[in-house]
Design a protein around this motif. Sequence first.
Motif, PDB file in Angstrom:
ATOM      1  N   GLU A   1     -53.954  56.888  86.172  1.00  0.00           N
ATOM      2  CA  GLU A   1     -54.439  55.819  87.049  1.00  0.00           C
ATOM      3  C   GLU A   1     -53.876  55.990  88.470  1.00  0.00           C
ATOM      4  O   GLU A   1     -52.705  56.270  88.626  1.00  0.00           O
ATOM      5  N   SER A   2     -54.631  55.696  89.471  1.00  0.00           N
ATOM      6  CA  SER A   2     -56.042  55.380  89.380  1.00  0.00           C
ATOM      7  C   SER A   2     -56.915  56.544  89.830  1.00  0.00           C
ATOM      8  O   SER A   2     -58.093  56.642  89.461  1.00  0.00           O
ATOM      9  N   ARG A   3     -56.344  57.428  90.607  1.00  0.00           N
ATOM     10  CA  ARG A   3     -57.217  58.447  91.201  1.00  0.00           C
ATOM     11  C   ARG A   3     -57.555  59.575  90.246  1.00  0.00           C
ATOM     12  O   ARG A   3     -58.513  60.312  90.469  1.00  0.00           O
ATOM     13  N   GLY A   4     -56.786  59.675  89.159  1.00  0.00           N
ATOM     14  CA  GLY A   4     -57.148  60.622  88.101  1.00  0.00           C
ATOM     15  C   GLY A   4     -58.335  60.139  87.289  1.00  0.00           C
ATOM     16  O   GLY A   4     -58.867  60.864  86.441  1.00  0.00           O
TER      17      GLY A   4
ATOM     18  N   ARG B   1     -52.256  54.469  82.113  1.00  0.00           N
ATOM     19  CA  ARG B   1     -52.378  53.375  83.082  1.00  0.00           C
ATOM     20  C   ARG B   1     -51.020  52.813  83.482  1.00  0.00           C
ATOM     21  O   ARG B   1     -50.022  52.994  82.790  1.00  0.00           O
ATOM     22  N   LYS B   2     -51.004  52.133  84.617  1.00  0.00           N
ATOM     23  CA  LYS B   2     -49.806  51.422  85.049  1.00  0.00           C
ATOM     24  C   LYS B   2     -49.521  50.307  84.042  1.00  0.00           C
ATOM     25  O   LYS B   2     -50.450  49.761  83.419  1.00  0.00           O
ATOM     26  N   LYS B   3     -48.258  49.951  83.885  1.00  0.00           N
ATOM     27  CA  LYS B   3     -47.819  48.996  82.860  1.00  0.00           C
ATOM     28  C   LYS B   3     -48.634  47.692  82.885  1.00  0.00           C
ATOM     29  O   LYS B   3     -48.903  47.145  83.955  1.00  0.00           O
TER      30      LYS B   3
ATOM     31  N   SER C   1     -39.883  57.777  89.192  1.00  0.00           N
ATOM     32  CA  SER C   1     -39.908  57.623  90.655  1.00  0.00           C
ATOM     33  C   SER C   1     -40.971  58.552  91.198  1.00  0.00           C
ATOM     34  O   SER C   1     -41.166  59.651  90.678  1.00  0.00           O
ATOM     35  N   LYS C   2     -41.649  58.110  92.259  1.00  0.00           N
ATOM     36  CA  LYS C   2     -42.646  58.961  92.926  1.00  0.00           C
ATOM     37  C   LYS C   2     -42.318  59.035  94.415  1.00  0.00           C
ATOM     38  O   LYS C   2     -41.301  58.488  94.836  1.00  0.00           O
ATOM     39  N   GLU C   3     -43.197  59.681  95.204  1.00  0.00           N
ATOM     40  CA  GLU C   3     -42.870  59.907  96.616  1.00  0.00           C
ATOM     41  C   GLU C   3     -42.597  58.590  97.335  1.00  0.00           C
ATOM     42  O   GLU C   3     -41.761  58.523  98.217  1.00  0.00           O
ATOM     43  N   TYR C   4     -43.299  57.503  96.939  1.00  0.00           N
ATOM     44  CA  TYR C   4     -43.115  56.241  97.645  1.00  0.00           C
ATOM     45  C   TYR C   4     -42.882  55.064  96.712  1.00  0.00           C
ATOM     46  O   TYR C   4     -43.511  54.036  96.854  1.00  0.00           O
ATOM     47  N   GLY C   5     -41.971  55.232  95.747  1.00  0.00           N
ATOM     48  CA  GLY C   5     -41.617  54.070  94.933  1.00  0.00           C
ATOM     49  C   GLY C   5     -41.305  54.406  93.489  1.00  0.00           C
ATOM     50  O   GLY C   5     -41.141  55.571  93.126  1.00  0.00           O
TER      51      GLY C   5
ATOM     52  N   HIS D   1     -54.540  65.362  84.111  1.00  0.00           N
ATOM     53  CA  HIS D   1     -55.262  65.493  85.377  1.00  0.00           C
ATOM     54  C   HIS D   1     -54.953  64.334  86.328  1.00  0.00           C
ATOM     55  O   HIS D   1     -54.900  63.177  85.923  1.00  0.00           O
ATOM     56  N   ASP D   2     -54.747  64.692  87.601  1.00  0.00           N
ATOM     57  CA  ASP D   2     -54.559  63.670  88.645  1.00  0.00           C
ATOM     58  C   ASP D   2     -55.096  64.228  89.953  1.00  0.00           C
ATOM     59  O   ASP D   2     -55.391  65.425  90.059  1.00  0.00           O
ATOM     60  N   ASP D   3     -55.202  63.349  90.947  1.00  0.00           N
ATOM     61  CA  ASP D   3     -55.708  63.844  92.231  1.00  0.00           C
ATOM     62  C   ASP D   3     -54.655  64.648  92.977  1.00  0.00           C
ATOM     63  O   ASP D   3     -54.983  65.636  93.629  1.00  0.00           O
ATOM     64  N   LEU D   4     -53.380  64.229  92.850  1.00  0.00           N
ATOM     65  CA  LEU D   4     -52.380  64.815  93.753  1.00  0.00           C
ATOM     66  C   LEU D   4     -51.013  64.922  93.088  1.00  0.00           C
ATOM     67  O   LEU D   4     -50.568  63.989  92.409  1.00  0.00           O
ATOM     68  N   LEU D   5     -50.364  66.070  93.301  1.00  0.00           N
ATOM     69  CA  LEU D   5     -48.993  66.293  92.826  1.00  0.00           C
ATOM     70  C   LEU D   5     -48.074  66.283  94.044  1.00  0.00           C
ATOM     71  O   LEU D   5     -48.194  67.134  94.926  1.00  0.00           O
ATOM     72  N   ALA D   6     -47.165  65.309  94.095  1.00  0.00           N
ATOM     73  CA  ALA D   6     -46.212  65.234  95.221  1.00  0.00           C
ATOM     74  C   ALA D   6     -44.831  65.600  94.681  1.00  0.00           C
ATOM     75  O   ALA D   6     -44.548  66.777  94.481  1.00  0.00           O
ATOM     76  N   THR D   7     -43.972  64.614  94.374  1.00  0.00           N
ATOM     77  CA  THR D   7     -42.640  64.939  93.824  1.00  0.00           C
ATOM     78  C   THR D   7     -42.725  65.374  92.362  1.00  0.00           C
ATOM     79  O   THR D   7     -41.753  65.910  91.823  1.00  0.00           O
ATOM     80  N   GLY D   8     -43.856  65.066  91.721  1.00  0.00           N
ATOM     81  CA  GLY D   8     -43.999  65.377  90.297  1.00  0.00           C
ATOM     82  C   GLY D   8     -43.512  64.255  89.385  1.00  0.00           C
ATOM     83  O   GLY D   8     -43.659  64.353  88.159  1.00  0.00           O
ATOM     84  N   GLY D   9     -42.956  63.194  89.957  1.00  0.00           N
ATOM     85  CA  GLY D   9     -42.432  62.095  89.138  1.00  0.00           C
ATOM     86  C   GLY D   9     -43.490  61.520  88.200  1.00  0.00           C
ATOM     87  O   GLY D   9     -43.235  61.326  87.001  1.00  0.00           O
ATOM     88  N   THR D  10     -44.667  61.268  88.729  1.00  0.00           N
ATOM     89  CA  THR D  10     -45.750  60.686  87.937  1.00  0.00           C
ATOM     90  C   THR D  10     -46.204  61.657  86.849  1.00  0.00           C
ATOM     91  O   THR D  10     -46.331  61.286  85.677  1.00  0.00           O
ATOM     92  N   MET D  11     -46.447  62.903  87.232  1.00  0.00           N
ATOM     93  CA  MET D  11     -46.980  63.882  86.278  1.00  0.00           C
ATOM     94  C   MET D  11     -45.961  64.192  85.185  1.00  0.00           C
ATOM     95  O   MET D  11     -46.322  64.346  84.015  1.00  0.00           O
TER      96      MET D  11
HETATM   97  O1  LIG Z   1     -45.928  63.291  92.454  1.00  0.00           O
HETATM   98  P1  LIG Z   1     -45.595  61.873  92.760  1.00  0.00           P
HETATM   99  O2  LIG Z   1     -44.537  61.739  93.826  1.00  0.00           O
HETATM  100  O3  LIG Z   1     -45.247  61.110  91.524  1.00  0.00           O
HETATM  101  O4  LIG Z   1     -46.899  61.190  93.400  1.00  0.00           O
HETATM  102  C1  LIG Z   1     -48.193  61.429  92.922  1.00  0.00           C
HETATM  103  C2  LIG Z   1     -48.855  60.180  92.412  1.00  0.00           C
HETATM  104  O5  LIG Z   1     -48.957  59.196  93.466  1.00  0.00           O
HETATM  105  C3  LIG Z   1     -50.310  58.767  93.571  1.00  0.00           C
HETATM  106  O6  LIG Z   1     -50.593  57.673  92.750  1.00  0.00           O
HETATM  107  P2  LIG Z   1     -50.139  56.175  93.042  1.00  0.00           P
HETATM  108  O7  LIG Z   1     -48.904  55.899  92.260  1.00  0.00           O
HETATM  109  O8  LIG Z   1     -50.088  55.939  94.517  1.00  0.00           O
HETATM  110  O9  LIG Z   1     -51.256  55.318  92.340  1.00  0.00           O
HETATM  111  P3  LIG Z   1     -52.814  55.104  92.605  1.00  0.00           P
HETATM  112  O10 LIG Z   1     -53.508  56.385  92.205  1.00  0.00           O
HETATM  113  O11 LIG Z   1     -53.143  53.995  91.692  1.00  0.00           O
HETATM  114  O12 LIG Z   1     -53.016  54.797  94.065  1.00  0.00           O
HETATM  115  C4  LIG Z   1     -51.103  59.972  93.106  1.00  0.00           C
HETATM  116  O13 LIG Z   1     -52.419  59.621  92.734  1.00  0.00           O
HETATM  117  C5  LIG Z   1     -50.276  60.473  91.969  1.00  0.00           C
HETATM  118  O14 LIG Z   1     -50.551  59.801  90.751  1.00  0.00           O
END
Ligand SMILES: O=P(O)(O)OC[C@H]1O[C@H](OP(=O)(O)OP(=O)(O)O)[C@H](O)[C@@H]1O
Length: 174
Positions: A59-62, A81-83, A96-100, A120-130
Amino acid sequence: MSLEKIKAGIRDVPDFPHPGIMFKDLTTVFKNGNDLQEIASMLYDKYKETGLTKIVGIESRGFITGPILAEKLGVGFVPVRKKGKLPADTIEESYSKEYGVDIIQIHKDALNADDVVLLHDDLLATGGTMKAAYNLVKKFGVKTVYVNCLVELDFLKGRDTLEEANEVYSLIHF
Ligand SMILES: O=P(O)(O)OC[C@H]1O[C@H](OP(=O)(O)OP(=O)(O)O)[C@H](O)[C@@H]1O
Ligand SMILES: Nc1ncnc2[nH]cnc12
């Protein structure tokens, strides 16, 4: 060649959602039908011989490109999904992710040990989410987990957290 065009179409939004973050906005790509078809077709070619049984989208962009690819491959789609959003029994991970910080969940009956999964997701930043999603998927005993993002922010080294995955593949790198 067209990947360069798609890359050039990604919109940079400074200071979103927090000061100091350069947000990579893919809505400028998704609104273009040809770009969406190109992405789906490149990912189809990449994964068509891997024996995938499920795409797990984050969620959500994946949830935008994940189901498009699942339909093309003829495999199922499972949401992470988010909790508090999934209705039945779940397991969860905090991260933890790039912004929270956040918590994600998956239904307890979403996968089984025979599944071959593409995370699958739209973007890999710090990798925390993945990595959190990877940990959830591994709890089902699945043997194979491929990881795919449309965009990877190389300088944040998110892929270093995913060394256990079978493969981490991103279409576009910044
Ligand atoms: O690699 P990370 O630092 O963990 O960041 C990547 C994640 O951040 C964004 O999602 P976000 O949490 O903003 O949620 P959203 O897709 O619901 O906007 C993005 O879609 C990834 O899921
Ligand atoms: N810089 C960024 N742009 C878009 N999505 C993100 N998720 C985490 N960091 C991001």
